[in-house]
Motif scaffolding. Structure first.
Motif, short mmCIF file in Angstrom:
data_model
loop_
_atom_site.label_atom_id
_atom_site.label_comp_id
_atom_site.label_asym_id
_atom_site.label_seq_id
_atom_site.Cartn_x
_atom_site.Cartn_y
_atom_site.Cartn_z
N UNK A 106 0.84 -1.19 0.00
CA UNK A 106 0.00 0.00 0.00
C UNK A 106 0.88 1.25 0.00
N UNK A 107 0.88 1.95 -1.12
CA UNK A 107 1.68 3.18 -1.25
C UNK A 107 0.79 4.28 -1.79
N UNK A 108 1.12 5.50 -1.41
CA UNK A 108 0.42 6.63 -1.99
C UNK A 108 0.89 6.81 -3.42
N UNK A 109 -0.03 7.06 -4.35
CA UNK A 109 0.37 7.23 -5.75
C UNK A 109 1.37 8.37 -5.91
N UNK A 110 2.40 8.13 -6.72
CA UNK A 110 3.37 9.18 -7.02
C UNK A 110 4.42 9.41 -5.97
N UNK A 111 4.51 8.54 -4.97
CA UNK A 111 5.53 8.73 -3.94
C UNK A 111 6.46 7.52 -3.91
N UNK A 112 7.71 7.77 -3.62
CA UNK A 112 8.70 6.68 -3.50
C UNK A 112 8.92 6.32 -2.04
N UNK A 113 8.24 7.05 -1.13
CA UNK A 113 8.40 6.77 0.29
C UNK A 113 7.91 5.37 0.62
#
Length: 99
Positions: free
Chosen positions: A54-61
């Motif tokens: 689960x990642x926020x779209x557009x983030x590499x964090x």
């Protein structure tokens, strides 16, 4: 060194045990109630893999750095470097505040 890695874990208040798990799921270090607990290590790694998807779209964090699992105990899971640290602590439930 591994001793330096686990020295901080041993000082956590109310800790009952800990695991240090490498990327491939092999136990690197363990102590207390979690000593050699490969079953729990496998479950924790599966939870980490699932949460990591689960990642926020557009983030590499990274998806997360720390997660807590509450049961009769509290399992605190932290990712640092290529290792997953799991600490089992007493769950000191507080009485609800009546207003």
């Amino acid at each position: 060194t591994t001793a330096a890695l686990t020295a901080g874990l041993e000082r956590i208040p109310d800790q009952l045990g800990y695991l240090v798990i490498s990327e491939d799921g092999v136990l690197a270090q363990s102590a207390g109630e979690m000593e050699n607990d490969e079953h729990t290590a496998g479950i924790m790694m599966e939870m980490v893999r699932t949460a990591s998807r689960f990642r926020l779209p557009g983030t590499a964090d990274p998806a997360f750095k720390r997660m807590s699992i509450l049961d009769d105990f509290v399992y605190v899971v932290t990712i640092s470097g290529q290792k997953v640290f799991v600490v089992k602590r007493q769950h000191n439930q507080h009485e609800p505040i009546s207003v």
